[in-house]
Design a protein around this motif. Structure first.
Motif, mmCIF file in Angstrom:
data_model
loop_
_atom_site.group_PDB
_atom_site.id
_atom_site.type_symbol
_atom_site.label_atom_id
_atom_site.label_comp_id
_atom_site.label_asym_id
_atom_site.label_seq_id
_atom_site.Cartn_x
_atom_site.Cartn_y
_atom_site.Cartn_z
ATOM 1 N N MET A 282 0.842 -1.209 0.000
ATOM 2 C CA MET A 282 0.000 0.000 0.000
ATOM 3 C C MET A 282 0.875 1.256 0.000
ATOM 4 O O MET A 282 0.613 2.211 -0.737
ATOM 5 C CB MET A 282 -0.919 -0.015 1.216
ATOM 6 C CG MET A 282 -2.025 -1.053 1.162
ATOM 7 S SD MET A 282 -2.956 -1.171 2.710
ATOM 8 C CE MET A 282 -3.614 0.486 2.835
ATOM 9 N N TYR A 283 1.921 1.244 0.835
ATOM 10 C CA TYR A 283 2.811 2.408 0.922
ATOM 11 C C TYR A 283 3.536 2.648 -0.405
ATOM 12 O O TYR A 283 3.601 3.789 -0.887
ATOM 13 C CB TYR A 283 3.825 2.208 2.041
ATOM 14 C CG TYR A 283 4.949 3.201 2.017
ATOM 15 C CD1 TYR A 283 4.739 4.532 2.402
ATOM 16 C CD2 TYR A 283 6.220 2.831 1.606
ATOM 17 C CE1 TYR A 283 5.774 5.455 2.360
ATOM 18 C CE2 TYR A 283 7.257 3.743 1.570
ATOM 19 C CZ TYR A 283 7.035 5.055 1.950
ATOM 20 O OH TYR A 283 8.057 5.970 1.901
ATOM 21 N N TYR A 286 1.211 4.067 -2.988
ATOM 22 C CA TYR A 286 0.914 5.489 -2.772
ATOM 23 C C TYR A 286 2.123 6.364 -3.103
ATOM 24 O O TYR A 286 1.997 7.382 -3.777
ATOM 25 C CB TYR A 286 0.486 5.705 -1.326
ATOM 26 C CG TYR A 286 0.246 7.159 -0.975
ATOM 27 C CD1 TYR A 286 -0.927 7.801 -1.378
ATOM 28 C CD2 TYR A 286 1.197 7.893 -0.270
ATOM 29 C CE1 TYR A 286 -1.148 9.130 -1.073
ATOM 30 C CE2 TYR A 286 0.980 9.234 0.032
ATOM 31 C CZ TYR A 286 -0.189 9.847 -0.368
ATOM 32 O OH TYR A 286 -0.406 11.174 -0.075
#
Length: 309
Positions: A282-283, A286
Motif C-alpha cells: 500500500m505504501y 501510494y
C-alpha cells in the motif's frame, strides 16, 4: 547481540525459500507472464521432495524430482497462457488450487513422517574468527549459498547480457522483439518453466530446513508473500534478496518474541509478515503513484503475432 545474531540466522533460513520463489516469479514476469501459482508450485515441490526422499533416501534424486514436477506444471502454465492465450490470472489461480489440493492428496501417506536427512551445510571455518558475520555465514546450507550465487547470476543476466536484453524486450514489447528476430514464444516458454522450477525448489528448501516433515498447507501462504515480494523488489534480483530476508526476519520475530515471554497472543505474532506485506505494498503504491512502477509493460497481455502491427 546474541539475540540479533540468532534473529539474522533465522531470517536467512526463513527467507531463502521466499528468495527462491521471488526469483522464479521475477523470471516469469520479466517475460511478460503473470505468476500467481507460486503457492501451488511450492506445495508440489515440497510434497514431491518429501515423498521421493522418504522412498529413496537420496537427497539429490528428491531435489531433481521436485524441479522436474514443477517444470511440467510450468510448461502447462506456459501452454495455457502463451499458446492458448488463456487469462494469466485465472491460470495462476488454477495452479494454486490444483497444487494445494493435489499436494494434500499425495501427502496423506507420509504426513508427519520425519525426513531421513537434511540439507548438507558448508562449514567455512575461515569465517569463524569474524564477529557476527562468522556466526551467520559460517554454517549455511548449500541451497542458501546457491541462492546467493543465483542472485548474482540473474542480476548479471538480466542487466548485462544480450539474453537479458531479449528477456526484457519480450516483457516490455514482444512485437518489437519479434521484429528484431527474437523468438518470443520460445523465450517465454523457457523463462516461465525455469521460474516454476525455482519456485518448486523453494518448496523443497522449506521442507528440508524450515519444517523437516510434510504437513498439509505447509507453506502457509508464503507463496503469496513471494508474489508480493516480486512487486516490492521491483523485478530486481538484488532487491529480492534484501526483501526476502527482511520478511524472513519478520517471520522469525514472532517466534523469538514468544521465547522471550511476550504477552501478545501467538496468533497475532504469526500475522506480522502478512500484515507488513499488505502495508508495504500500500505504501509503495501510494509513494510511487506518479512514478514509473518498473512493471514489464506487456505483463499479462497475450502476444498475438498476427496483430503486431
Amino acid at each position: 547481540m546474541d539475540f540479533v545474531t540468532q534473529l539474522l540466522i533465522a531470517a536467512i533460513t526463513a527467507g531463502t525459500p521466499l528468495l527462491l520463489a521471488t526469483l522464479g516469479g521475477i523470471l516469469n514476469e520479466r517475460a511478460g507472464i503473470i505468476q500467481l501459482g507460486a503457492e501451488g508450485l511450492m506445495l508440489m515441490g515440497a510434497v514431491t521432495t518429501c515423498i521421493v526422499f522418504i522412498r529413496t533416501e537420496n537427497l539429490g534424486v528428491a531435489l531433481l524430482a521436485s524441479v522436474g514436477v514443477t517444470a511440467v506444471l510450468g510448461l502447462g502454465h506456459s501452454f495455457l497462457c502463451i499458446t492458448l492465450r488463456a487469462n494469466q490470472t485465472m491460470s495462476g489461480l488454477a495452479m494454486t488450487l490444483f497444487g494445494s489440493g493435489f499436494s494434500a492428496y499425495l501427502g496423506k501417506s507420509i504426513s508427519g513422517n520425519p525426513l531421513p536427512g537434511i540439507l548438507p551445510r558448508l562449514h567455512l571455518d575461515f569465517l569463524k574468527p569474524i564477529p557476527v558475520l562468522g556466526d551467520i555465514l559460517g554454517n549455511l546450507d548449500v541451497l542458501t549459498w546457491f541462492s546467493f550465487v543465483l542472485v548474482i547470476v540473474l542480476h548479471l543476466l538480466i542487466h548485462r547480457t544480450s539474453w537479458g536484453l531479449h528477456l526484457r524486450a519480450v516483457g516490455d514489447s514482444p512485437a518489437t522483439a519479434d521484429v528484431m528476430g527474437v523468438h518470443v514464444r520460445l523465450i517465454r516458454y523457457g523463462y516461465v518453466t525455469v521460474g516454476a522450477m525455482l519456485i518448486g525448489l523453494a518448496g523443497a528448501d522449506m521442507v528440508l530446513t524450515v519444517a523437516p516433515t510434510w504437513n498439509e498447507g505447509l507453506t502457509a501462504g508464503r507463496g503469496w508473500i513471494a508474489v508480493g515480494l516480486v512487486i516490492f523488489a521491483r523485478w530486481n534480483p538484488v532487491r529480492a534478496l534484501l526483501c526476502a530476508y527482511f520478511f524472513g526476519a519478520l517471520d522469525s520475530l514472532g517466534f523469538r518474541m514468544q521465547l522471550l515471554g511476550s504477552a501478545i497472543p501467538p496468533y497475532f505474532l504469526k500475522m506480522i509478515p502478512y500484515v507488513v506485506t499488505i502495508l508495504v505494498l500500500m505504501y509503495l503504491g501510494y509513494r510511487n503513484r506518479n512514478k514509473p512502477s518498473g512493471t514489464p509493460e506487456s505483463l499479462g497481455i497475450p502476444y498475438i503475432r498476427e496483430q503486431r502491427f
